[in-house]
Design a protein around this motif. Structure first.
Motif, PDB file in Angstrom:
ATOM      1  N   LEU A  41       0.825  -1.209   0.000  1.00 25.48           N
ATOM      2  CA  LEU A  41       0.000   0.000   0.000  1.00 25.48           C
ATOM      3  C   LEU A  41       0.862   1.263   0.000  1.00 25.48           C
ATOM      4  N   GLU A  42       1.957   1.252   0.758  1.00 27.85           N
ATOM      5  CA  GLU A  42       2.866   2.403   0.755  1.00 27.85           C
ATOM      6  C   GLU A  42       3.476   2.596  -0.628  1.00 27.85           C
ATOM      7  N   ARG A  43       3.783   1.504  -1.287  1.00 26.51           N
ATOM      8  CA  ARG A  43       4.325   1.575  -2.651  1.00 26.51           C
ATOM      9  C   ARG A  43       3.314   2.243  -3.594  1.00 26.51           C
ATOM     10  N   MET A  44       2.018   2.076  -3.269  1.00 24.75           N
ATOM     11  CA  MET A  44       0.967   2.716  -4.057  1.00 24.75           C
ATOM     12  C   MET A  44       0.765   4.179  -3.642  1.00 24.75           C
ATOM     13  N   GLY A  45       1.475   4.614  -2.609  1.00 22.51           N
ATOM     14  CA  GLY A  45       1.390   5.994  -2.172  1.00 22.51           C
ATOM     15  C   GLY A  45       0.455   6.236  -1.002  1.00 22.51           C
ATOM     16  N   CYS A  46      -0.056   5.180  -0.391  1.00 21.11           N
ATOM     17  CA  CYS A  46      -0.975   5.318   0.739  1.00 21.11           C
ATOM     18  C   CYS A  46      -0.215   5.436   2.057  1.00 21.11           C
ATOM     19  N   ARG A  47      -0.746   6.211   2.962  1.00 22.05           N
ATOM     20  CA  ARG A  47      -0.317   6.202   4.366  1.00 22.05           C
ATOM     21  C   ARG A  47      -1.055   5.020   4.984  1.00 22.05           C
ATOM     22  N   VAL A  48      -0.380   4.252   5.820  1.00 19.91           N
ATOM     23  CA  VAL A  48      -0.977   3.032   6.359  1.00 19.91           C
ATOM     24  C   VAL A  48      -1.075   3.104   7.877  1.00 19.91           C
ATOM     25  N   LEU A  49      -2.278   2.856   8.372  1.00 16.09           N
ATOM     26  CA  LEU A  49      -2.524   2.652   9.794  1.00 16.09           C
ATOM     27  C   LEU A  49      -2.655   1.156  10.010  1.00 16.09           C
ATOM     28  N   TYR A  50      -2.292   0.677  11.190  1.00 17.64           N
ATOM     29  CA  TYR A  50      -2.302  -0.750  11.448  1.00 17.64           C
ATOM     30  C   TYR A  50      -2.996  -1.076  12.768  1.00 17.64           C
ATOM     31  N   ALA A  51      -3.839  -2.098  12.720  1.00 23.72           N
ATOM     32  CA  ALA A  51      -4.482  -2.629  13.929  1.00 23.72           C
ATOM     33  C   ALA A  51      -4.323  -4.142  13.933  1.00 23.72           C
ATOM     34  N   ARG A  52      -4.037  -4.693  15.114  1.00 18.59           N
ATOM     35  CA  ARG A  52      -3.870  -6.142  15.264  1.00 18.59           C
ATOM     36  C   ARG A  52      -5.188  -6.869  15.526  1.00 18.59           C
ATOM     37  N   ASP A  53      -6.206  -6.112  15.955  1.00 17.94           N
ATOM     38  CA  ASP A  53      -7.472  -6.745  16.310  1.00 17.94           C
ATOM     39  C   ASP A  53      -8.607  -5.729  16.168  1.00 17.94           C
ATOM     40  N   GLY A  54      -9.809  -6.189  16.452  1.00 16.39           N
ATOM     41  CA  GLY A  54     -10.973  -5.322  16.321  1.00 16.39           C
ATOM     42  C   GLY A  54     -10.956  -4.135  17.257  1.00 16.39           C
ATOM     43  N   ARG A  55     -10.479  -4.339  18.476  1.00  8.44           N
ATOM     44  CA  ARG A  55     -10.427  -3.244  19.444  1.00  8.44           C
ATOM     45  C   ARG A  55      -9.548  -2.107  18.928  1.00  8.44           C
ATOM     46  N   GLN A  56      -8.354  -2.416  18.461  1.00  4.34           N
ATOM     47  CA  GLN A  56      -7.465  -1.387  17.917  1.00  4.34           C
ATOM     48  C   GLN A  56      -8.063  -0.763  16.664  1.00  4.34           C
ATOM     49  N   ALA A  57      -8.711  -1.572  15.839  1.00  4.32           N
ATOM     50  CA  ALA A  57      -9.328  -1.045  14.613  1.00  4.32           C
ATOM     51  C   ALA A  57     -10.415  -0.028  14.959  1.00  4.32           C
ATOM     52  N   ARG A  58     -11.244  -0.354  15.936  1.00  5.19           N
ATOM     53  CA  ARG A  58     -12.297   0.586  16.357  1.00  5.19           C
ATOM     54  C   ARG A  58     -11.692   1.908  16.831  1.00  5.19           C
ATOM     55  N   GLN A  59     -10.611   1.833  17.610  1.00  4.93           N
ATOM     56  CA  GLN A  59      -9.947   3.046  18.098  1.00  4.93           C
ATOM     57  C   GLN A  59      -9.418   3.884  16.947  1.00  4.93           C
ATOM     58  N   LEU A  60      -8.775   3.246  15.981  1.00  2.00           N
ATOM     59  CA  LEU A  60      -8.212   3.982  14.847  1.00  2.00           C
ATOM     60  C   LEU A  60      -9.301   4.567  13.958  1.00  2.00           C
ATOM     61  N   VAL A  61     -10.399   3.845  13.783  1.00  2.60           N
ATOM     62  CA  VAL A  61     -11.518   4.380  13.000  1.00  2.60           C
ATOM     63  C   VAL A  61     -12.101   5.596  13.720  1.00  2.60           C
ATOM     64  N   ALA A  62     -12.225   5.518  15.039  1.00  2.31           N
ATOM     65  CA  ALA A  62     -12.754   6.654  15.809  1.00  2.31           C
ATOM     66  C   ALA A  62     -11.822   7.863  15.713  1.00  2.31           C
ATOM     67  N   GLN A  63     -10.523   7.624  15.743  1.00  2.00           N
ATOM     68  CA  GLN A  63      -9.550   8.721  15.713  1.00  2.00           C
ATOM     69  C   GLN A  63      -9.285   9.255  14.313  1.00  2.00           C
ATOM     70  N   HIS A  64      -9.257   8.370  13.309  1.00  2.00           N
ATOM     71  CA  HIS A  64      -8.807   8.747  11.973  1.00  2.00           C
ATOM     72  C   HIS A  64      -9.825   8.462  10.876  1.00  2.00           C
ATOM     73  N   GLY A  65     -11.062   8.151  11.248  1.00  2.00           N
ATOM     74  CA  GLY A  65     -12.063   7.734  10.274  1.00  2.00           C
ATOM     75  C   GLY A  65     -12.245   8.685   9.107  1.00  2.00           C
ATOM     76  N   ALA A  66     -12.155   9.986   9.358  1.00  3.03           N
ATOM     77  CA  ALA A  66     -12.343  10.961   8.286  1.00  3.03           C
ATOM     78  C   ALA A  66     -11.211  10.902   7.264  1.00  3.03           C
ATOM     79  N   GLU A  67     -10.049  10.415   7.677  1.00  8.39           N
ATOM     80  CA  GLU A  67      -8.887  10.330   6.780  1.00  8.39           C
ATOM     81  C   GLU A  67      -8.850   9.015   6.006  1.00  8.39           C
ATOM     82  N   VAL A  68      -9.425   7.978   6.571  1.00  7.56           N
ATOM     83  CA  VAL A  68      -9.310   6.630   6.014  1.00  7.56           C
ATOM     84  C   VAL A  68     -10.231   6.466   4.816  1.00  7.56           C
ATOM     85  N   ALA A  69      -9.657   6.014   3.713  1.00  3.36           N
ATOM     86  CA  ALA A  69     -10.437   5.787   2.500  1.00  3.36           C
ATOM     87  C   ALA A  69     -10.644   4.295   2.215  1.00  3.36           C
ATOM     88  N   LEU A  70      -9.834   3.449   2.858  1.00  4.88           N
ATOM     89  CA  LEU A  70      -9.868   2.017   2.591  1.00  4.88           C
ATOM     90  C   LEU A  70      -9.521   1.264   3.867  1.00  4.88           C
TER      91      LEU A  70
END
Length: 143
Positions: A41-70
């Motif tokens: 994804l970085e090679r495609m030019g995307c900034r990448v956020l990472y979550a190991r599980d659903g709990r971390q994913a929920r936190q990142l969506v809450a914090q960065h949801g407006a930025e996340v496109a995929l």
């Protein structure tokens, strides 16, 4: 080891493919696969956020949801099914582009989420071209 929000420059050399999105969230409990997806994804030019599980994913969506496109979601997470997490993400951010990953065929599951916005399925094992093609197709259908 991946951090929840990698800040290092691209992990791979070479000219990046055109970025279909600015920020992608990878939800994968197997770190080697997460690192590989992040590199592609970085090679495609995307900034990448990472979550190991659903709990971390929920936190990142809450914090960065407006930025996340995929969001790329492994179907077999330790604390929640990938399908359940995709449903939560779609509720929080309608129309979010979702790409499910699994070693088992989950095409029907991906199609279920396609009615609420772009969705696709990336079978494991995958290579860089597979990721680039699936992500590109996902955003082409959304356009």
């Amino acid at each position: 080891m991946l951090s929840p929000v990698p800040t290092a420059p691209s992990l791979s050399a070479g000219a990046p493919a055109q970025a279909p999105c600015q920020t992608a969230l990878v939800v994968e409990d197997e770190e080697p696969l997460a690192v590989l997806l992040a590199r592609y994804l970085e090679r495609m030019g995307c900034r990448v956020l990472y979550a190991r599980d659903g709990r971390q994913a929920r936190q990142l969506v809450a914090q960065h949801g407006a930025e996340v496109a995929l969001v790329l979601v492994d179907c077999g997470l330790p604390d929640i099914s990938g399908a359940e997490l995709c449903g939560e993400i779609r509720t929080a951010i309608p129309g979010m582009a979702l790409l499910l990953t699994s070693g088992r065929d989950q095409t029907a599951l991906a199609e279920k989420f396609a009615s609420g916005g772009p969705a696709g399925f990336l079978p494991k094992p995958f290579c860089r071209a597979d990721v680039e093609n699936r992500v590109g197709d996902l955003f082409a259908r959304a356009a």
